[in-house]
Write an enzyme that holds these catalytic residues in place. Structure first.
Site, mmCIF file in Angstrom:
data_model
loop_
_atom_site.group_PDB
_atom_site.id
_atom_site.type_symbol
_atom_site.label_atom_id
_atom_site.label_comp_id
_atom_site.label_asym_id
_atom_site.label_seq_id
_atom_site.Cartn_x
_atom_site.Cartn_y
_atom_site.Cartn_z
ATOM 1 N N ASP A 92 -3.377 7.512 -3.357
ATOM 2 C CA ASP A 92 -3.278 6.125 -2.339
ATOM 3 C C ASP A 92 -3.626 4.867 -3.405
ATOM 4 O OD1 ASP A 92 -3.906 4.376 -0.311
ATOM 5 O OD2 ASP A 92 -5.674 5.400 0.483
ATOM 6 N N HIS A 102 -12.341 5.686 1.084
ATOM 7 C CA HIS A 102 -12.307 7.143 1.747
ATOM 8 C C HIS A 102 -12.023 8.362 0.633
ATOM 9 C CE1 HIS A 102 -7.777 6.853 1.746
ATOM 10 N NE2 HIS A 102 -8.315 5.425 1.809
ATOM 11 N N ASP A 159 1.050 -1.193 0.120
ATOM 12 C CA ASP A 159 -0.028 -0.120 -0.019
ATOM 13 C C ASP A 159 0.985 1.202 -0.074
ATOM 14 O OD1 ASP A 159 -1.883 2.203 0.569
ATOM 15 O OD2 ASP A 159 -3.089 0.815 1.508
ATOM 16 N N GLU A 191 -11.178 0.675 -2.009
ATOM 17 C CA GLU A 191 -10.124 -0.301 -1.563
ATOM 18 C C GLU A 191 -10.825 -1.616 -1.127
ATOM 19 O OE1 GLU A 191 -7.205 0.848 1.478
ATOM 20 O OE2 GLU A 191 -8.292 2.532 1.843
ATOM 21 N N HIS A 245 -7.457 10.645 5.289
ATOM 22 C CA HIS A 245 -9.122 10.469 5.295
ATOM 23 C C HIS A 245 -9.911 11.546 5.307
ATOM 24 C CE1 HIS A 245 -13.085 8.605 6.318
ATOM 25 N NE2 HIS A 245 -12.462 7.480 6.331
ATOM 26 N N GLU A 303 -6.266 -1.440 -4.512
ATOM 27 C CA GLU A 303 -6.897 -0.065 -4.391
ATOM 28 C C GLU A 303 -6.529 0.945 -5.371
ATOM 29 O OE1 GLU A 303 -5.384 1.744 -0.977
ATOM 30 O OE2 GLU A 303 -6.692 3.167 -0.633
HETATM 31 CO CO CO Z 1 -6.565 3.895 1.193
#
Ligand code: CO
Length: 298
Positions: free
Chosen positions: A96, A158, A85, A191, A166, A283
């Site tokens: 992200d 998010h 990640d 994700e 977030h 994601e």
């Molecule tokens: Co994320």
């Protein structure tokens, strides 16, 4: 959204995708050090002209929030299901993204990985201004259910804010009846975490990643130094090894203890599947449009 902002987001996305792929490729070789790989990913983000938001991995039943300490000797093992990640930012605009690989030649968990990819794609197909959050959750859950798996209900996608991992809106991985609508130009990360377990995670073991919490005066010199040191992160996460490399183990432990007890620093322990199910995650980040701009695709 102005052109300059869009360019920053797109650049962060290109770098995050590249580093995600490079990190995952390394870990797919059995015997690769987790620590070395995460250091490599951080170095690559900088080399490619990005700023580090985070570089994390998670193995098997652990879904997220694991950042190796400097004395962590873990290496990838045959059949390990590894999530990489990567978060990159340019001037606070975050990309992200995450992917999952199997280390070595095993195919045992391939289905979990493809299901997480399909779940993500199913949700992305629905992204447009006006779509309601439950619809995105249901799309992800249906893909999991079709394969006899489930999504992890207490992990969410998010919105992304400037310097904010977030941004305040959670994107569910099942139909949670949330009728909140996405709006044009929102930056979001979707994700799906797919598991053959129960579909819930809980904290497991000691935290290696942290974020700033309440602002409050602190007394001890080490606590103060840590606060100063992480200030340039602007609220983005930092790791235990960031601190030990600066302040040593003793100083870090002392300072962190005070900061955590005051709520100035919040720990984010590794999150593991409650039934020790295996977990795969995919994601992407995107900008909400009638046709979303998925900016972490290669
Ligand atoms: Co994320």
């Amino acid at each position: 959204m102005d052109e300059e902002t869009l360019n920053k987001i797109m650049k962060a996305g290109r770098i995050a995708a590249q580093v995600r792929e490079e990190g995952a490729k390394k870990l797919s070789v059995v015997g690769t050090s987790f620590l070395t790989t995460m250091d490599y990913c951080e170095k690559r983000i900088l080399e490619l002209g990005g700023e580090i938001a985070w570089a994390q991995l998670a193995v098997n039943d652990v879904a997220a929030h694991y950042c190796p300490d400097d004395d962590d000797t873990s290496v990838s093992k045959e059949g390990d299901l590894i999530k990489v990640d990567i978060g990159v930012h340019i001037d606070g605009y975050i990309a992200d993204n995450a992917m999952t690989i199997i280390s070595g030649t095993s195919n045992e968990w391939k289905d979990l990985i493809t299901t997480s990819q399909k779940a993500l794609n199913a949700a992305i197909k629905l992204v447009r201004p006006g779509v309601q959050l439950w619809e995105l959750g249901e799309a992800q859950y249906s893909e999991a259910e079709a394969k006899g798996f489930t999504t992890i209900k207490n992990l969410c996608g998010h919105t992304l804010g400037r310097y904010r991992v977030h941004g305040g809106i959670s994107i569910p991985t099942f139909n949670n009846k949330d009728k909140t609508e996405l709006k044009e130009d929102m930056q979001i990360a979707i994700e799906p975490f797919i598991t053959n377990g129960t579909g819930l995670v809980k904290d497991k073991g000691k935290a290696t990643v942290f974020m700033m919490g309440k602002e409050k005066g602190v007394r001890s010199p080490y606590a103060r130094k840590i606060v100063e040191f992480v200030k340039p992160r602007n609220g983005l996460p930092f790791t235990f090894r960031d601190l030990t490399r600066q302040f040593g183990k003793g100083g870090t432990a002392l300072g962190l203890r005070e900061l955590q007890s005051l709520g100035v620093v919040r720990p984010y322990p590794p999150l593991a599947e409650v039934a020790q199910g295996m977990v795969a995650q995919t994601e992407h980040s995107m900008i909400v449009r009638d046709k979303p701009i998925v900016y972490t695709k290669i």
